[in-house]
Design an enzyme around this catalytic site. Structure first.
Site, PDB file in Angstrom:
ATOM      1  N   THR A 182       0.765  -1.206  -0.083  1.00 34.92           N
ATOM      2  CA  THR A 182       0.104   0.023  -0.101  1.00 34.92           C
ATOM      3  C   THR A 182       1.067   1.299  -0.077  1.00 34.92           C
ATOM      4  O   THR A 182       1.975   1.337   0.655  1.00 34.92           O
ATOM      5  CB  THR A 182      -0.964   0.041   1.190  1.00 34.92           C
ATOM      6  OG1 THR A 182      -0.147   0.058   2.343  1.00 34.92           O
ATOM      7  CG2 THR A 182      -1.747  -1.115   1.407  1.00 34.92           C
ATOM      8  N   GLU A 329      -5.748  -2.659  -1.946  1.00 35.73           N
ATOM      9  CA  GLU A 329      -6.264  -3.859  -1.204  1.00 35.73           C
ATOM     10  C   GLU A 329      -7.563  -4.586  -2.041  1.00 35.73           C
ATOM     11  O   GLU A 329      -7.920  -5.568  -1.538  1.00 35.73           O
ATOM     12  CB  GLU A 329      -6.807  -3.366   0.248  1.00 35.73           C
ATOM     13  CG  GLU A 329      -5.670  -3.160   1.154  1.00 35.73           C
ATOM     14  CD  GLU A 329      -5.256  -1.573   1.037  1.00 35.73           C
ATOM     15  OE1 GLU A 329      -5.418  -0.977  -0.166  1.00 35.73           O
ATOM     16  OE2 GLU A 329      -4.810  -1.123   2.270  1.00 35.73           O
ATOM     17  N   TRP A 442     -18.671  17.860   9.249  1.00 35.81           N
ATOM     18  CA  TRP A 442     -17.778  17.663   8.345  1.00 35.81           C
ATOM     19  C   TRP A 442     -17.950  18.155   6.963  1.00 35.81           C
ATOM     20  O   TRP A 442     -19.097  18.765   6.677  1.00 35.81           O
ATOM     21  CB  TRP A 442     -17.823  16.060   8.059  1.00 35.81           C
ATOM     22  CG  TRP A 442     -17.320  15.038   8.895  1.00 35.81           C
ATOM     23  CD1 TRP A 442     -16.474  15.316   9.976  1.00 35.81           C
ATOM     24  CD2 TRP A 442     -17.295  13.772   8.636  1.00 35.81           C
ATOM     25  NE1 TRP A 442     -16.171  14.345  10.523  1.00 35.81           N
ATOM     26  CE2 TRP A 442     -16.666  13.144   9.804  1.00 35.81           C
ATOM     27  CE3 TRP A 442     -17.862  12.781   8.136  1.00 35.81           C
ATOM     28  CZ2 TRP A 442     -16.372  11.809  10.291  1.00 35.81           C
ATOM     29  CZ3 TRP A 442     -17.778  11.473   8.353  1.00 35.81           C
ATOM     30  CH2 TRP A 442     -17.041  10.919   9.192  1.00 35.81           C
TER      31      TRP A 442
HETATM   32  P1  AMP Z   1      -3.926   2.915  -3.633  1.00 38.38           P
HETATM   33  O1  AMP Z   1      -4.183   1.708  -2.802  1.00 38.38           O
HETATM   34  O2  AMP Z   1      -2.709   3.616  -3.337  1.00 38.38           O
HETATM   35  O3  AMP Z   1      -4.376   2.783  -4.895  1.00 38.38           O
HETATM   36  O4  AMP Z   1      -4.890   4.063  -2.864  1.00 38.38           O
HETATM   37  C1  AMP Z   1      -6.301   3.879  -2.874  1.00 38.38           C
HETATM   38  C2  AMP Z   1      -7.276   5.086  -2.454  1.00 38.38           C
HETATM   39  O5  AMP Z   1      -6.877   5.927  -3.412  1.00 38.38           O
HETATM   40  C3  AMP Z   1      -8.446   4.988  -2.145  1.00 38.38           C
HETATM   41  O6  AMP Z   1      -8.600   4.574  -0.975  1.00 38.38           O
HETATM   42  C4  AMP Z   1      -8.952   6.589  -2.308  1.00 38.38           C
HETATM   43  O7  AMP Z   1      -8.940   7.260  -1.139  1.00 38.38           O
HETATM   44  C5  AMP Z   1      -8.254   6.648  -3.588  1.00 38.38           C
HETATM   45  N1  AMP Z   1      -9.030   6.732  -4.823  1.00 38.38           N
HETATM   46  C6  AMP Z   1      -8.890   5.710  -5.747  1.00 38.38           C
HETATM   47  N2  AMP Z   1      -9.630   5.702  -6.785  1.00 38.38           N
HETATM   48  C7  AMP Z   1     -10.352   7.134  -6.236  1.00 38.38           C
HETATM   49  C8  AMP Z   1     -11.465   7.510  -7.033  1.00 38.38           C
HETATM   50  N3  AMP Z   1     -11.905   7.371  -8.259  1.00 38.38           N
HETATM   51  N4  AMP Z   1     -11.856   8.885  -6.486  1.00 38.38           N
HETATM   52  C9  AMP Z   1     -11.468   9.198  -5.393  1.00 38.38           C
HETATM   53  N5  AMP Z   1     -10.111   8.569  -4.575  1.00 38.38           N
HETATM   54  C10 AMP Z   1     -10.016   7.483  -5.146  1.00 38.38           C
END
Ligand code: AMP
Length: 542
Positions: A182, A329, A442
């Site tokens: 992650t 994840e 919020w």
């Molecule tokens: P990662 O594991 O680095 O791919 O990050 C995942 C996180 O990216 C998610 O929990 C979201 O906070 C953010 N994320 C992924 N896709 C989107 C989306 N389409 N819109 C907003 N946030 C996103």
């Protein structure tokens, strides 16, 4: 119990690899080299080279379950590692080359990587963390120019003498195929272990027309790096469908990507919003320079795609954008923002639905919960933490860390704060750790950012929490302007005023050259808070 049964046929990546050779042997893999020349190979080559790789790794002592790390850009050899390593029964572990050497040494040690395959251009980065990593026994170097130093092995020289075919073992579909860490901005990165089964199921569903919708006639450009979240599974989807794949190498600037899309007649491209914001700005400047008539679908995800971006591509350039949400994840695809014919939405509601994070693809479930962990109503207003479950959602991290992210009743806590409406469309309002709480209420930074980015002078905007002596926190907006444009704070305020409750409006606007980002291109709000979090307190104390 009825007597008849279905076959117990394992869902493994080896099937995709074999299928690519059998039915799509001549399908092309195009790689843009560091010197911008294009290298062409086929899916028959992919099978041949994955076989040679399996022989070579076996000869080096790599056994089932051993980790083989990659430190590579998107290219054909990375693709053969994606297939060849898991087909051997070993586990491919993609290292994110944008991370700090300290993080890389932590991650490589934590995953107990035994072999690492490194692009020659990334050797300087590798040397920065290699001394701290004890587990790595072999270093294989990809790239043709110059000798390999130390006890590194030249990848090509290693594969050259090996036979063209490998008797790939029959694997347990639940065995590990890949590990990604992650990109968590707090705490240590955590390892997510994907099984053959989870990747195969994820691939099948992501190919569905109403998911990402791949087909054999596609030319797929994964701009999203293969070192992050499995490049959203696009390499596997392309191989499974027999679609042509174009890999951009290290050239990810808008002009290079547009050149590549036009030259290779790309039909499907996917990347994070930053990439597409840059591409849209360049297309707006030179609408006729590139022939993108082949492009039928672009997928944007990884961070929130502002509605102005989605609308800009379609209304000004006729390019369809699909917004998708996912996480490391979740393999990573979780939800896709598709319109549903049954909802009969008008144009404004359609854009709102397409700019939402969408609703889950088949086999993924969603719910959102309040502070007491109880599920909230799907009313489009109640904000709570998103939880998901499904066959490609992690149920634990490598080494059993981060147990608090998994609920007792089998859901994964995403850390995203969302609303869900009656039709099931999910909208991210914040990351839990980035939430702005003003006077106990919020405020959605994402909604403010989207509104700011719809202003013609604004290229990018990130809204974050600053401490405030009375309200606890107030929103501040960090704004990057488009080249040659100006706008005042008052004008930005006036742009937001009609759309939001008064207490939502940013307390101040900061004009920055660039917004700090995480290694995967998301706004790094912790950095903004670190730099500007005390701005309002300072002002108040005079
Ligand atoms: P990662 O594991 O680095 O791919 O990050 C995942 C996180 O990216 C998610 O929990 C979201 O906070 C953010 N994320 C992924 N896709 C989107 C989306 N389409 N819109 C907003 N946030 C996103």
């Amino acid at each position: 119990m009825l007597a008849g049964r279905m076959m117990d046929y394992p869902l493994t990546l080896t099937h995709f690899l074999d299928r690519a050779r059998t039915y799509h042997a001549r399908c092309e893999i195009v790689t843009q080299n560091p010197d911008r020349t294009l290298a062409r190979a086929t899916y028959a080559d992919l099978h041949r080279r994955a076989s040679k790789l399996a022989h070579a790794l076996a000869r080096l002592g790599v056994r089932a379950g051993d980790r083989v790390a990659t430190l590579c850009w998107n290219h054909a050899r990375h693709l053969e590692l994606y297939l060849g390593v898991p087909a051997l029964g070993a586990v491919v572990h993609t290292l994110n080359l944008r991370l700090h050497p300290n993080e890389l040494s932590y991650i490589a040690s934590h995953a107990e990587d035994k072999v690492i395959v490194v692009d020659r251009s990334l050797l300087p980065l590798f040397r920065k963390f290699a001394p701290q990593v004890r587990c790595i026994q072999r270093v294989l170097v990809i790239g043709d120019d110059g000798p390999v130093d130390g006890d590194g092995l030249d990848y090509e020289a290693l594969l050259a003498p090996e036979p063209d075919d490998f008797d790939f073992p029959r694997l347990d579909e639940r065995s590990a195929a890949m590990i990604c860490y992650t990109s968590g901005t707090t705490g240590n990165p955590k390892g997510v272990v994907y099984s053959h089964r989870s990747i195969v199921l994820h691939t099948l569903v992501s190919c569905m027309h109403d998911a990402l919708g791949f087909r054999e006639s596609d030319v797929v450009l994964p701009v999203v790096p293969m070192f992050h979240a499995m490049a959203w599974g696009l390499p596997y989807a392309a191989v499974a469908t027999g679609a042509r794949i174009v890999l951009p190498g290290p050239h990810l600037d808008p002009a290079s990507l547009l050149d590549l899309m036009a030259r290779e007649r790309v039909t499907f491209a996917a990347g994070v919003p930053t990439i597409w914001l840059g591409i849209l700005a360049l297309l707006d400047e030179h609408p006729k320079r590139w022939d993108l008539s082949s492009l039928r679908s672009t997928v944007i995800g990884g961070a929130a795609a502002p509605p102005s971006l989605i609308d800009g591509f379609l209304s000004r350039h006729g390019i369809e954008v699909t917004h998708a949400w996912g996480m490391t994840e979740t393999n990573p695809l979780g939800t896709v923002a598709r319109l549903r014919s049954s909802l009969g939405l008008d144009p404004a509601a359609s854009l709102a639905a397409r700019a939402s994070q969408g609703f889950p693809v088949p086999l993924v479930d969603q719910r959102h919960v309040g502070p007491d962990d109880r599920p909230l109503p799907w009313d489009g207003e109640s904000m709570g933490e998103l939880e998901v479950r499904g066959p490609w959602v992690a149920s634990s991290y490598l080494g059993g860390e981060g147990e608090d992210r998994f609920t007792k009743d089998g859901w994964f806590k995403t850390g995203d704060v969302v609303t869900i409406d009656a039709a099931g469309y999910m909208r991210i309002t914040d990351r839990a750790k980035d939430v702005i709480k003003s006077g106990g209420e919020w405020i959605s930074s994402v909604a403010l950012e989207n509104a700011l980015m719809s202003h013609p002078a604004v290229l990018e905007a990130a809204v974050f929490a600053a401490r405030h002596p009375i309200w606890g926190e107030r929103p501040l907006a960090a704004v990057v302007l488009r080249q040659g444009k100006t706008v005042s704070k008052d004008e930005l305020h006036a742009h937001l005023e009609p759309r939001f409750a008064k207490y939502w409006l940013p307390e101040d606007y900061l004009f920055l050259e660039r917004i700090p980002r995480t290694s995967t291109g998301k706004f790094l709000k912790s950095k903004l808070r670190e730099q500007f979090g005390d701005l309002l307190e300072k002002k108040a104390s005079g």
